[in-house]
Design a protein around this motif. Structure first.
Motif, PDB file in Angstrom:
ATOM      1  N   ASP A  95       0.833  -1.208   0.000  1.00 54.21           N
ATOM      2  CA  ASP A  95       0.000   0.000   0.000  1.00 54.21           C
ATOM      3  C   ASP A  95       0.865   1.255   0.000  1.00 54.21           C
ATOM      4  OD1 ASP A  95      -2.179  -1.629   0.029  1.00 54.21           O
ATOM      5  OD2 ASP A  95      -2.559  -1.441   2.192  1.00 54.21           O
ATOM      6  N   LYS A  96       1.918   1.226   0.760  1.00 60.53           N
ATOM      7  CA  LYS A  96       2.800   2.384   0.820  1.00 60.53           C
ATOM      8  C   LYS A  96       3.448   2.642  -0.534  1.00 60.53           C
ATOM      9  CE  LYS A  96       6.799   4.195   3.326  1.00 60.53           C
ATOM     10  NZ  LYS A  96       7.803   3.923   4.379  1.00 60.53           N
ATOM     11  N   ALA A  97       3.896   1.540  -1.151  1.00 62.17           N
ATOM     12  CA  ALA A  97       4.511   1.699  -2.476  1.00 62.17           C
ATOM     13  C   ALA A  97       3.501   2.232  -3.482  1.00 62.17           C
ATOM     14  CB  ALA A  97       5.076   0.363  -2.943  1.00 62.17           C
ATOM     15  N   ALA A  98       2.252   1.739  -3.378  1.00 65.80           N
ATOM     16  CA  ALA A  98       1.223   2.213  -4.305  1.00 65.80           C
ATOM     17  C   ALA A  98       0.926   3.688  -4.071  1.00 65.80           C
ATOM     18  CB  ALA A  98      -0.041   1.373  -4.148  1.00 65.80           C
ATOM     19  N   ARG A  99       0.873   4.115  -2.814  1.00 71.01           N
ATOM     20  CA  ARG A  99       0.602   5.518  -2.519  1.00 71.01           C
ATOM     21  C   ARG A  99       1.733   6.409  -3.020  1.00 71.01           C
ATOM     22  NH1 ARG A  99      -1.137   3.354   2.412  1.00 71.01           N
ATOM     23  NH2 ARG A  99       0.860   3.936   3.375  1.00 71.01           N
ATOM     24  N   GLU A 100       2.949   5.962  -2.764  1.00 68.97           N
ATOM     25  CA  GLU A 100       4.086   6.761  -3.227  1.00 68.97           C
ATOM     26  C   GLU A 100       4.102   6.878  -4.752  1.00 68.97           C
ATOM     27  OE1 GLU A 100       7.453   4.860  -1.560  1.00 68.97           O
ATOM     28  OE2 GLU A 100       7.153   5.666   0.480  1.00 68.97           O
ATOM     29  N   LYS A 101       3.778   5.761  -5.404  1.00 70.94           N
ATOM     30  CA  LYS A 101       3.734   5.788  -6.870  1.00 70.94           C
ATOM     31  C   LYS A 101       2.629   6.712  -7.361  1.00 70.94           C
ATOM     32  CE  LYS A 101       3.341   2.762 -10.884  1.00 70.94           C
ATOM     33  NZ  LYS A 101       3.138   1.358 -11.347  1.00 70.94           N
ATOM     34  N   ALA A 102       1.485   6.651  -6.665  1.00 70.03           N
ATOM     35  CA  ALA A 102       0.369   7.517  -7.065  1.00 70.03           C
ATOM     36  C   ALA A 102       0.716   8.976  -6.855  1.00 70.03           C
ATOM     37  CB  ALA A 102      -0.879   7.140  -6.282  1.00 70.03           C
ATOM     38  N   LEU A 103       1.410   9.262  -5.744  1.00 72.90           N
ATOM     39  CA  LEU A 103       1.805  10.642  -5.487  1.00 72.90           C
ATOM     40  C   LEU A 103       2.794  11.130  -6.542  1.00 72.90           C
ATOM     41  CD1 LEU A 103       2.170  10.633  -1.585  1.00 72.90           C
ATOM     42  CD2 LEU A 103       0.402  11.751  -2.947  1.00 72.90           C
ATOM     43  N   ARG A 104       3.714  10.234  -6.918  1.00 75.76           N
ATOM     44  CA  ARG A 104       4.700  10.636  -7.928  1.00 75.76           C
ATOM     45  C   ARG A 104       4.034  10.864  -9.281  1.00 75.76           C
ATOM     46  NH1 ARG A 104       7.739   6.520  -5.486  1.00 75.76           N
ATOM     47  NH2 ARG A 104       7.241   5.128  -7.249  1.00 75.76           N
ATOM     48  N   GLU A 105       3.066  10.006  -9.607  1.00 72.80           N
ATOM     49  CA  GLU A 105       2.429  10.096 -10.919  1.00 72.80           C
ATOM     50  C   GLU A 105       1.213  11.008 -10.907  1.00 72.80           C
ATOM     51  OE1 GLU A 105       1.540   6.135 -12.002  1.00 72.80           O
ATOM     52  OE2 GLU A 105       3.649   5.539 -12.322  1.00 72.80           O
ATOM     53  N   VAL A 130      -1.725  10.279  -9.655  1.00 71.72           N
ATOM     54  CA  VAL A 130      -2.926   9.488  -9.913  1.00 71.72           C
ATOM     55  C   VAL A 130      -3.683   9.334  -8.599  1.00 71.72           C
ATOM     56  CG1 VAL A 130      -3.824   7.292 -10.724  1.00 71.72           C
ATOM     57  CG2 VAL A 130      -1.779   8.287 -11.788  1.00 71.72           C
ATOM     58  N   ALA A 131      -5.006   9.508  -8.661  1.00 69.73           N
ATOM     59  CA  ALA A 131      -5.826   9.366  -7.451  1.00 69.73           C
ATOM     60  C   ALA A 131      -6.012   7.887  -7.124  1.00 69.73           C
ATOM     61  CB  ALA A 131      -7.176  10.033  -7.654  1.00 69.73           C
ATOM     62  N   LEU A 132      -5.832   7.557  -5.845  1.00 68.39           N
ATOM     63  CA  LEU A 132      -6.031   6.178  -5.390  1.00 68.39           C
ATOM     64  C   LEU A 132      -7.495   5.938  -5.070  1.00 68.39           C
ATOM     65  CD1 LEU A 132      -2.982   5.764  -2.991  1.00 68.39           C
ATOM     66  CD2 LEU A 132      -3.251   4.830  -5.291  1.00 68.39           C
ATOM     67  N   PRO A 133      -7.998   4.757  -5.338  1.00 68.99           N
ATOM     68  CA  PRO A 133      -9.391   4.454  -4.982  1.00 68.99           C
ATOM     69  C   PRO A 133      -9.562   4.468  -3.467  1.00 68.99           C
ATOM     70  CG  PRO A 133      -8.255   2.453  -5.629  1.00 68.99           C
ATOM     71  CD  PRO A 133      -7.317   3.602  -5.946  1.00 68.99           C
ATOM     72  N   GLN A 134     -10.740   4.910  -3.041  1.00 75.49           N
ATOM     73  CA  GLN A 134     -11.015   4.979  -1.600  1.00 75.49           C
ATOM     74  C   GLN A 134     -11.119   3.570  -1.029  1.00 75.49           C
ATOM     75  OE1 GLN A 134     -14.435   7.295  -0.677  1.00 75.49           O
ATOM     76  NE2 GLN A 134     -14.312   6.930   1.530  1.00 75.49           N
ATOM     77  N   GLU A 135     -10.385   3.334   0.054  1.00 74.76           N
ATOM     78  CA  GLU A 135     -10.370   2.002   0.675  1.00 74.76           C
ATOM     79  C   GLU A 135     -11.581   1.839   1.573  1.00 74.76           C
ATOM     80  OE1 GLU A 135      -6.791   1.335   2.717  1.00 74.76           O
ATOM     81  OE2 GLU A 135      -5.497   1.579   0.957  1.00 74.76           O
ATOM     82  N   PRO A 136     -12.114   0.645   1.649  1.00 74.25           N
ATOM     83  CA  PRO A 136     -13.256   0.407   2.547  1.00 74.25           C
ATOM     84  C   PRO A 136     -12.817   0.501   4.004  1.00 74.25           C
ATOM     85  CG  PRO A 136     -12.469  -1.665   1.641  1.00 74.25           C
ATOM     86  CD  PRO A 136     -11.713  -0.568   0.929  1.00 74.25           C
ATOM     87  N   ALA A 137     -13.785   0.665   4.844  1.00 76.49           N
ATOM     88  CA  ALA A 137     -13.483   0.767   6.281  1.00 76.49           C
ATOM     89  C   ALA A 137     -12.826  -0.514   6.758  1.00 76.49           C
ATOM     90  CB  ALA A 137     -14.757   1.032   7.062  1.00 76.49           C
ATOM     91  N   ALA A 138     -11.882  -0.361   7.710  1.00 72.14           N
ATOM     92  CA  ALA A 138     -11.141  -1.521   8.224  1.00 72.14           C
ATOM     93  C   ALA A 138     -12.061  -2.485   8.942  1.00 72.14           C
ATOM     94  CB  ALA A 138     -10.023  -1.059   9.154  1.00 72.14           C
ATOM     95  N   THR A 139     -12.991  -1.954   9.676  1.00 71.23           N
ATOM     96  CA  THR A 139     -13.928  -2.809  10.411  1.00 71.23           C
ATOM     97  C   THR A 139     -15.337  -2.351  10.090  1.00 71.23           C
ATOM     98  OG1 THR A 139     -13.716  -1.340  12.305  1.00 71.23           O
ATOM     99  CG2 THR A 139     -12.317  -3.288  12.287  1.00 71.23           C
ATOM    100  N   PHE A 164      -9.643  10.586  -4.013  1.00 70.33           N
ATOM    101  CA  PHE A 164     -10.837  10.296  -4.816  1.00 70.33           C
ATOM    102  C   PHE A 164     -12.069  10.783  -4.066  1.00 70.33           C
ATOM    103  CE2 PHE A 164     -14.354   7.703  -6.288  1.00 70.33           C
ATOM    104  CZ  PHE A 164     -14.208   7.810  -7.657  1.00 70.33           C
ATOM    105  N   PRO A 165     -12.747  11.751  -4.596  1.00 65.36           N
ATOM    106  CA  PRO A 165     -12.273  12.588  -5.722  1.00 65.36           C
ATOM    107  C   PRO A 165     -11.083  13.425  -5.291  1.00 65.36           C
ATOM    108  CG  PRO A 165     -14.222  13.543  -4.760  1.00 65.36           C
ATOM    109  CD  PRO A 165     -14.010  12.254  -4.033  1.00 65.36           C
ATOM    110  N   ARG A 166     -10.220  13.746  -6.249  1.00 63.91           N
ATOM    111  CA  ARG A 166      -8.994  14.453  -5.904  1.00 63.91           C
ATOM    112  C   ARG A 166      -9.340  15.863  -5.461  1.00 63.91           C
ATOM    113  NH1 ARG A 166      -3.771  13.555  -6.530  1.00 63.91           N
ATOM    114  NH2 ARG A 166      -2.332  15.324  -6.728  1.00 63.91           N
ATOM    115  N   LYS A 167      -8.820  16.216  -4.236  1.00 59.20           N
ATOM    116  CA  LYS A 167      -9.120  17.539  -3.687  1.00 59.20           C
ATOM    117  C   LYS A 167      -8.061  17.897  -2.672  1.00 59.20           C
ATOM    118  CE  LYS A 167     -12.737  20.184  -1.329  1.00 59.20           C
ATOM    119  NZ  LYS A 167     -14.091  20.151  -0.740  1.00 59.20           N
ATOM    120  N   LEU A 215      -8.690  10.721   4.212  1.00 50.84           N
ATOM    121  CA  LEU A 215      -7.888  11.925   4.101  1.00 50.84           C
ATOM    122  C   LEU A 215      -6.416  11.560   4.104  1.00 50.84           C
ATOM    123  CD1 LEU A 215      -9.794  14.291   6.601  1.00 50.84           C
ATOM    124  CD2 LEU A 215     -10.033  14.162   4.113  1.00 50.84           C
ATOM    125  N   ILE A 216      -5.626  12.331   3.338  1.00 49.47           N
ATOM    126  CA  ILE A 216      -4.177  12.171   3.309  1.00 49.47           C
ATOM    127  C   ILE A 216      -3.595  13.372   4.019  1.00 49.47           C
ATOM    128  CG2 ILE A 216      -2.141  11.829   1.893  1.00 49.47           C
ATOM    129  CD1 ILE A 216      -4.219   9.603   1.678  1.00 49.47           C
TER     130      ILE A 216
END
Length: 343
Positions: free
Chosen positions: A227-237, A239-248, A315-318, A340-341
């Motif tokens: 997940d961290k690698a995907a976020r970093e890649k998305a930040l570099r590129e 690209v908006a990441l899809p919203q993750e479902p609630a943990a519980t 997502f949506p990017r803001k 939120l990021i």
């Protein structure tokens, strides 16, 4: 028979007879008898120092008249007999030669045998008897000896039999005790084996649980790194990441069908750090401001400052400005949930 022989036959001790005869200067039987009677309680002195002058015997009866002395001597001879005074005295007075049991009629040679018979039989009535127990002949002695040996052999055999029975009983007791001890030892060993099996089983279960925990941790770490690698890649590129479902999902309050989206009283937020790490999940009132979210995050980690922290959405990017910190979550469109990021 001489006076000495007569006195010995009467039963007087030889030393006292010699003392009496020497002290009376052998003046006859009667003076010697008087001397013996008067000195019955006195010890016998050394005869070498005894003479007729030291004799304590009184003078002859009748003032020393020889006729009176002869008459006395004749009277004694008439009683004891001439030449056999001792044996005639034994005949005049019957002597007890044995002891008879009045209850069973048995005759015993002496008192010791009579007492032994009384102890064994319980008889208590005995009397003296003149019956003389004849000595055993050689043949009778042999028979008695053989009978005694037979009784002793029987007694030894009986004792040996009793000892053998006692030894057998003791051996049975010992074997039974050993058997009981062996049984207890086997039961204890079985219990120890069962405990050991249960312990090993529990150890295996604990090891399996530990392996499962380690495996789950490895999977969580792998997922987090991905997940961290995907976020970093998305930040570099960009690209908006899809919203993750609630943990519980069970922790999220289910929406009421009759309530519109903007009217949810609470908002569930998942806040992720831009530099990675475990996300922070919280539920706040929909009327809470974005600044309150910043204050919550600052309370969770020291790396966040309320005045400098920025929030964004993929997502949506803001990107939220500082002016948005005074707006409520409902006004910002973050209800009923949002990711939120923080940076």
């Amino acid at each position: 028979m001489t006076d000495r022989a007569n006195l010995l036959d009467m039963g007087f001790e030889p030393a006292r007879v010699e003392w009496a005869l020497k002290a009376t200067n052998n003046r006859g039987l009667q003076p010697a008898l008087d001397h013996l009677e008067e000195n019955a309680e006195n010890p016998v002195p050394d005869l070498s120092s005894v003479s007729s002058t030291t004799s304590s015997a009184p003078p002859p009866y009748g003032g020393g008249d020889p006729m009176d002395e002869d008459e006395d001597l004749e009277a004694l001879k008439a009683v004891y007999g001439d030449g056999g005074g001792g044996s005639n005295l034994g005949q005049a007075e019957a002597e007890a030669k044995s002891i008879r049991c009045s209850q069973c009629g048995k005759v015993f040679k002496n008192t010791a045998l009579a007492n032994y018979h009384a102890e064994k039989s319980g008889h208590d009535q005995f009397e003296e008897s003149t019956e003389e127990i004849k000595p055993l002949t050689e043949e009778e002695k042999k028979e008695k000896l053989a009978e005694l040996k037979t009784r002793m052999a029987e007694k030894r055999a009986k004792k040996a039999t009793e000892e053998a029975k006692e030894a057998q009983a003791n051996e049975q007791i010992r074997r039974r005790s050993a058997k009981d001890i062996g049984k207890l030892r086997d039961e204890l060993k079985a219990k120890e084996s069962l405990k050991e099996m249960e312990r090993k089983k529990q150890e295996k279960l604990d090891e399996a649980k530990a392996r499962a925990r380690v495996k789950a941790q490895i999977e969580a770490d792998r997922k987090e790194r991905a997940d961290k690698a995907a976020r970093e890649k998305a930040l570099r590129e960009g690209v908006a990441l899809p919203q993750e479902p609630a943990a519980t999902p069970s922790a999220v309050a289910p929406p009421k069908p009759t309530v519109a989206g903007k009217d949810f009283p609470e908002t569930r937020l998942q806040i992720r750090m831009a530099n990675g790490g475990q996300p922070y999940v919280t539920t706040l009132s929909s009327d809470a401001t974005l600044r309150e979210v910043a204050e919550y995050l600052a309370g969770q980690t020291l790396s966040v400052d309320v005045e400098t922290v920025d929030f964004a959405m993929h997502f949506p990017r803001k990107q939220f400005a500082r002016s948005d910190f005074s707006k409520t979550l409902r006004e910002l469109g973050l209800t009923p949930s949002a990711v939120l990021i923080a940076s």
